[in-house]
Write a protein that holds these residues in place. Structure first.
Motif, PDB file in Angstrom:
ATOM      1  N   GLY A  23       7.985   5.772  -8.061  1.00  0.00           N
ATOM      2  CA  GLY A  23       7.175   4.582  -8.701  1.00  0.00           C
ATOM      3  C   GLY A  23       5.536   4.926  -8.208  1.00  0.00           C
ATOM      4  O   GLY A  23       4.811   4.635  -9.163  1.00  0.00           O
ATOM      5  N   PHE A  24       5.180   5.311  -7.066  1.00  0.00           N
ATOM      6  CA  PHE A  24       3.981   5.528  -6.785  1.00  0.00           C
ATOM      7  C   PHE A  24       3.139   6.704  -7.559  1.00  0.00           C
ATOM      8  O   PHE A  24       2.267   6.528  -8.241  1.00  0.00           O
ATOM      9  CB  PHE A  24       3.952   6.043  -5.052  1.00  0.00           C
ATOM     10  N   MET A  25       4.157   7.582  -7.550  1.00  0.00           N
ATOM     11  CA  MET A  25       3.661   8.787  -8.550  1.00  0.00           C
ATOM     12  C   MET A  25       3.155   8.369 -10.049  1.00  0.00           C
ATOM     13  O   MET A  25       2.157   8.762 -10.520  1.00  0.00           O
ATOM     14  CB  MET A  25       4.643   9.995  -8.573  1.00  0.00           C
ATOM     15  N   LEU A  26       4.147   7.430 -10.670  1.00  0.00           N
ATOM     16  CA  LEU A  26       3.992   6.926 -12.054  1.00  0.00           C
ATOM     17  C   LEU A  26       2.695   6.125 -12.150  1.00  0.00           C
ATOM     18  O   LEU A  26       2.046   6.386 -13.114  1.00  0.00           O
ATOM     19  CB  LEU A  26       5.091   6.267 -12.417  1.00  0.00           C
ATOM     20  N   SER A  27       2.542   5.545 -10.959  1.00  0.00           N
ATOM     21  CA  SER A  27       1.278   4.515 -10.952  1.00  0.00           C
ATOM     22  C   SER A  27       0.008   5.459 -11.054  1.00  0.00           C
ATOM     23  O   SER A  27      -1.056   5.041 -11.557  1.00  0.00           O
ATOM     24  CB  SER A  27       1.424   3.370  -9.849  1.00  0.00           C
ATOM     25  N   VAL A  28       0.058   6.442  -9.960  1.00  0.00           N
ATOM     26  CA  VAL A  28      -1.194   7.355  -9.701  1.00  0.00           C
ATOM     27  C   VAL A  28      -1.454   8.146 -11.029  1.00  0.00           C
ATOM     28  O   VAL A  28      -2.514   8.232 -11.493  1.00  0.00           O
ATOM     29  CB  VAL A  28      -1.004   8.158  -8.631  1.00  0.00           C
ATOM     30  N   ASP A  29      -0.266   8.449 -11.571  1.00  0.00           N
ATOM     31  CA  ASP A  29      -0.426   9.246 -13.156  1.00  0.00           C
ATOM     32  C   ASP A  29      -0.904   8.394 -14.100  1.00  0.00           C
ATOM     33  O   ASP A  29      -1.945   8.955 -15.038  1.00  0.00           O
ATOM     34  CB  ASP A  29       0.815   9.823 -13.361  1.00  0.00           C
ATOM     35  N   PHE A  30      -0.623   7.386 -14.246  1.00  0.00           N
ATOM     36  CA  PHE A  30      -0.835   6.408 -15.306  1.00  0.00           C
ATOM     37  C   PHE A  30      -2.593   6.207 -15.042  1.00  0.00           C
ATOM     38  O   PHE A  30      -3.412   6.255 -16.239  1.00  0.00           O
ATOM     39  CB  PHE A  30      -0.273   4.940 -15.183  1.00  0.00           C
ATOM     40  N   SER A  31      -3.105   5.814 -13.781  1.00  0.00           N
ATOM     41  CA  SER A  31      -4.661   5.676 -13.572  1.00  0.00           C
ATOM     42  C   SER A  31      -5.394   7.032 -13.660  1.00  0.00           C
ATOM     43  O   SER A  31      -6.362   6.832 -14.586  1.00  0.00           O
ATOM     44  CB  SER A  31      -4.618   5.113 -12.071  1.00  0.00           C
ATOM     45  N   GLY A 145       5.594  -3.101  -4.249  1.00  0.00           N
ATOM     46  CA  GLY A 145       4.580  -3.543  -4.862  1.00  0.00           C
ATOM     47  C   GLY A 145       3.134  -3.041  -4.185  1.00  0.00           C
ATOM     48  O   GLY A 145       2.183  -2.816  -5.079  1.00  0.00           O
ATOM     49  N   ALA A 146       3.173  -2.909  -2.947  1.00  0.00           N
ATOM     50  CA  ALA A 146       2.085  -2.274  -2.315  1.00  0.00           C
ATOM     51  C   ALA A 146       1.787  -0.748  -2.850  1.00  0.00           C
ATOM     52  O   ALA A 146       0.675  -0.562  -3.068  1.00  0.00           O
ATOM     53  CB  ALA A 146       2.373  -2.204  -0.615  1.00  0.00           C
ATOM     54  N   LEU A 147       3.051   0.160  -2.726  1.00  0.00           N
ATOM     55  CA  LEU A 147       2.530   1.490  -3.375  1.00  0.00           C
ATOM     56  C   LEU A 147       2.227   1.312  -4.813  1.00  0.00           C
ATOM     57  O   LEU A 147       1.343   2.216  -5.213  1.00  0.00           O
ATOM     58  CB  LEU A 147       3.949   2.096  -3.113  1.00  0.00           C
ATOM     59  N   LEU A 148       2.819   0.474  -5.744  1.00  0.00           N
ATOM     60  CA  LEU A 148       2.256   0.576  -7.213  1.00  0.00           C
ATOM     61  C   LEU A 148       0.770   0.127  -7.072  1.00  0.00           C
ATOM     62  O   LEU A 148       0.242   0.613  -7.915  1.00  0.00           O
ATOM     63  CB  LEU A 148       3.265  -0.379  -7.821  1.00  0.00           C
ATOM     64  N   ALA A 149       0.493  -0.908  -6.354  1.00  0.00           N
ATOM     65  CA  ALA A 149      -0.947  -1.105  -6.533  1.00  0.00           C
ATOM     66  C   ALA A 149      -1.693  -0.114  -5.652  1.00  0.00           C
ATOM     67  O   ALA A 149      -2.729   0.258  -6.172  1.00  0.00           O
ATOM     68  CB  ALA A 149      -1.082  -2.619  -5.551  1.00  0.00           C
ATOM     69  N   GLY A 150      -1.338   0.499  -4.656  1.00  0.00           N
ATOM     70  CA  GLY A 150      -2.011   1.710  -4.275  1.00  0.00           C
ATOM     71  C   GLY A 150      -1.829   2.867  -5.156  1.00  0.00           C
ATOM     72  O   GLY A 150      -3.144   3.533  -5.162  1.00  0.00           O
ATOM     73  N   LEU A 305      -7.769  -2.547  -1.898  1.00  0.00           N
ATOM     74  CA  LEU A 305      -7.226  -2.593  -0.639  1.00  0.00           C
ATOM     75  C   LEU A 305      -6.669  -3.830  -0.535  1.00  0.00           C
ATOM     76  O   LEU A 305      -5.587  -3.866   0.341  1.00  0.00           O
ATOM     77  CB  LEU A 305      -8.491  -2.429   0.396  1.00  0.00           C
ATOM     78  N   ALA A 306      -7.090  -4.987  -0.878  1.00  0.00           N
ATOM     79  CA  ALA A 306      -6.484  -6.295  -0.881  1.00  0.00           C
ATOM     80  C   ALA A 306      -4.725  -6.141  -1.459  1.00  0.00           C
ATOM     81  O   ALA A 306      -4.052  -6.616  -1.004  1.00  0.00           O
ATOM     82  CB  ALA A 306      -7.218  -7.461  -1.565  1.00  0.00           C
ATOM     83  N   ALA A 307      -4.958  -5.531  -2.726  1.00  0.00           N
ATOM     84  CA  ALA A 307      -3.637  -5.102  -3.282  1.00  0.00           C
ATOM     85  C   ALA A 307      -2.786  -4.414  -2.729  1.00  0.00           C
ATOM     86  O   ALA A 307      -1.437  -4.876  -2.549  1.00  0.00           O
ATOM     87  CB  ALA A 307      -3.889  -4.631  -4.753  1.00  0.00           C
ATOM     88  N   VAL A 308      -3.203  -3.308  -1.935  1.00  0.00           N
ATOM     89  CA  VAL A 308      -2.178  -2.707  -0.945  1.00  0.00           C
ATOM     90  C   VAL A 308      -1.623  -3.572   0.080  1.00  0.00           C
ATOM     91  O   VAL A 308      -0.550  -3.522   0.351  1.00  0.00           O
ATOM     92  CB  VAL A 308      -2.736  -1.394  -0.446  1.00  0.00           C
ATOM     93  N   ALA A 309      -2.564  -4.235   0.666  1.00  0.00           N
ATOM     94  CA  ALA A 309      -2.134  -5.156   1.718  1.00  0.00           C
ATOM     95  C   ALA A 309      -0.970  -6.230   1.726  1.00  0.00           C
ATOM     96  O   ALA A 309      -0.104  -6.759   1.967  1.00  0.00           O
ATOM     97  CB  ALA A 309      -3.282  -5.831   2.477  1.00  0.00           C
ATOM     98  N   ALA A 310      -1.288  -6.737   0.226  1.00  0.00           N
ATOM     99  CA  ALA A 310      -0.592  -7.805  -0.425  1.00  0.00           C
ATOM    100  C   ALA A 310       1.131  -7.615  -0.273  1.00  0.00           C
ATOM    101  O   ALA A 310       1.632  -8.445  -0.309  1.00  0.00           O
ATOM    102  CB  ALA A 310      -1.023  -8.329  -1.727  1.00  0.00           C
TER     103      ALA A 310
END
Length: 464
Positions: A23-31, A145-150, A305-310
């Protein structure tokens, strides 16, 4: 009373590394690909007016096929679906990295969207069936959720640097080492989900819901009334088919569950209005204040950073206060924090208001994402987790796709660019706060509900 956070053994940590890493890879790739769109289009000779289709080619299959693939995972094996997704993503990334024509690039993006439609429900359902419902699952979904936001934050910050130093092709090729590693590790760490009895696929329902979602999303992207009518008719046909089907793709008893119904409504509001707000603020920072894309990315970096902490905090809040309260509160915080953005002017001093507001909005956004995932997948049997995660994933993909076109169209009704942004942000705030109220009242405990678990997560006595 304080509770000890659940601990994971070595195997569980490795499973989390694989599933959350995907999931982290997909969100990084999307951005990263969002940053790389102009360069990618120019690199294959694509006309400027056709650039939006690089995004649309991904969005259509990602939104249209998610529910179908979520159910297919229940029926034919979630690990099998996850591995297939990684194989498709590997091929799509290679094709995109080597693309020399617009057709090759758009095909690669469509295959990436298809792989995303497989990956998200498969990974989520593997998480929800591997980790038991309650504090452990809440923590896992919080980490997700944190990793997706990150991932979105890392992609936005690193995308320009990566593309500038290497090439837009790196935005595709960077996936391949990760997908290959996941393909190797997954069969070792994760067992296949078991199915019992005869497997039956509701083919008419699958065709109707997939066609309906594709048509509706296409109608919003292209502002096509005929496609909208066709999509609504197909979705209505899907509802009728599910009423009569002996083995429905999406049993209506599940769709009628308050947690599923209102949880997904919350997700629709959170994702559609959140992504639209980011888009509008990107326009504000670049068009009104004149910042470069790099500076814009840095401005969003602090709220990121707030998104990652949330994410991790949301899991604890849900355990303490229940998913109903956290979901409604998270949506409300996102809406209220967006309100000050409506009054920003042309002076750069407005950043003193914008950055703290975005910080709070991102925190509420990710908190609500975790809560809606917990809400939409709670209280269901393991055999229904693919459908439940397919629904939450479909909600996410549809919302991300439709939020920006709708509010962009609202902004375009004003000739004054800043006035249009203000109007669209006002609609964003109103829709978000309305969504928070609907979720709060829709998930309220009812005295006659014949369940031992209320929507807010508190156990009650029934029939007393």
């Amino acid at each position: 009373m304080t509770t000890t956070p659940p601990r994971f053994d070595t195997r569980q940590r490795l499973i989390l590394l694989v599933l959350l890493g995907a999931g982290f890879m997909l969100s990084v790739d999307f951005s990263i690909l969002n940053v790389a769109l102009p360069e990618a289009g120019a690199g294959v000779g694509m006309e400027l007016t056709a650039l939006p289709w690089i995004t649309s080619a991904f969005a259509l299959p990602a939104a249209g096929f998610t529910l179908l693939f979520g159910r297919l995972g229940d029926l034919f094996g979630r690990r099998r679906l996850f591995l297939t997704a990684m194989a498709v993503l590997t091929a799509a990334s290679l094709l995109g990295g080597l693309a020399s024509t617009p057709e090759m690039l758009l095909t690669a993006r469509a295959l990436q969207g298809l792989a995303t439609a497989m990956t998200i429900p498969a990974a989520l359902s593997l998480l929800t069936t591997t980790f038991t419902e309650g504090a452990t699952r809440d923590r896992v979904l919080g980490l997700n959720g944190a990793l997706l936001a990150g991932g979105f934050t890392v992609g936005a910050l690193a995308g320009g640097t990566l593309v500038g130093l290497l090439s837009w092709r790196a935005a595709f090729l960077i996936n391949i080492p990760v997908t290959v590693a996941i393909l190797v590790l997954t069969p070792i760490l994760i067992g296949e989900s078991r199915r019992t009895g005869r497997v039956r696929l509701d083919l008419p329902g699958a065709v109707a819901v997939t066609g309906g979602l594709l048509a509706v999303v296409y109608a919003i992207i292209e502002k096509s009334a005929p496609a909208a009518v066709a999509g609504l008719l197909l979705l209505a046909a899907f509802w009728v088919i599910e009423l009569r089907s002996p083995a429905p793709l999406a049993p209506l008893r599940i769709l009628r569950r308050p947690t599923v119904k209102w949880g997904n409504l919350g997700g629709l509001v959170v994702f559609s209005m959140g992504t639209a707000m980011i888009f509008l603020m990107t326009l504000y920072l670049q068009k009104i204040l004149g910042f470069s894309p790099l500076v814009t990315g840095l401005v969003f970096g602090v709220p990121g950073l707030a998104a990652v902490a949330a994410g991790p905090m949301a899991g604890r809040l849900i355990g303490r206060h229940g998913s109903r309260r956290v979901l409604a509160a998270g949506i409300a915080v996102q809406g209220l924090a967006t309100l000050p953005l409506v009054f920003l002017g042309t002076d750069r001093v407005g950043l003193a208001v914008a950055v703290p507001a975005l910080f709070i909005a991102f925190f509420g956004h990710v908190t609500a994402i975790v809560a809606y995932t917990v809400t939409g997948t709670s209280g269901l049997a393991d055999g229904e987790q693919g459908l439940a995660t397919g629904l939450t994933s479909m909600t996410q993909n549809v919302a991300i796709t439709v939020g920006i076109p709708i509010l962009a169209a609202i902004a375009a009704t004003r000739t004054d660019e800043l006035g249009g942004i203000h109007l669209a942000l006002s609609v964003d705030v109103a829709a978000t706060l309305t969504g928070a109220a609907l979720v709060w009242f829709g998930l309220r405990p009812r005295g006659d509900r014949r369940s031992a678990v209320q929507a807010d997560g508190d156990t009650v006595a029934v029939g007393a």
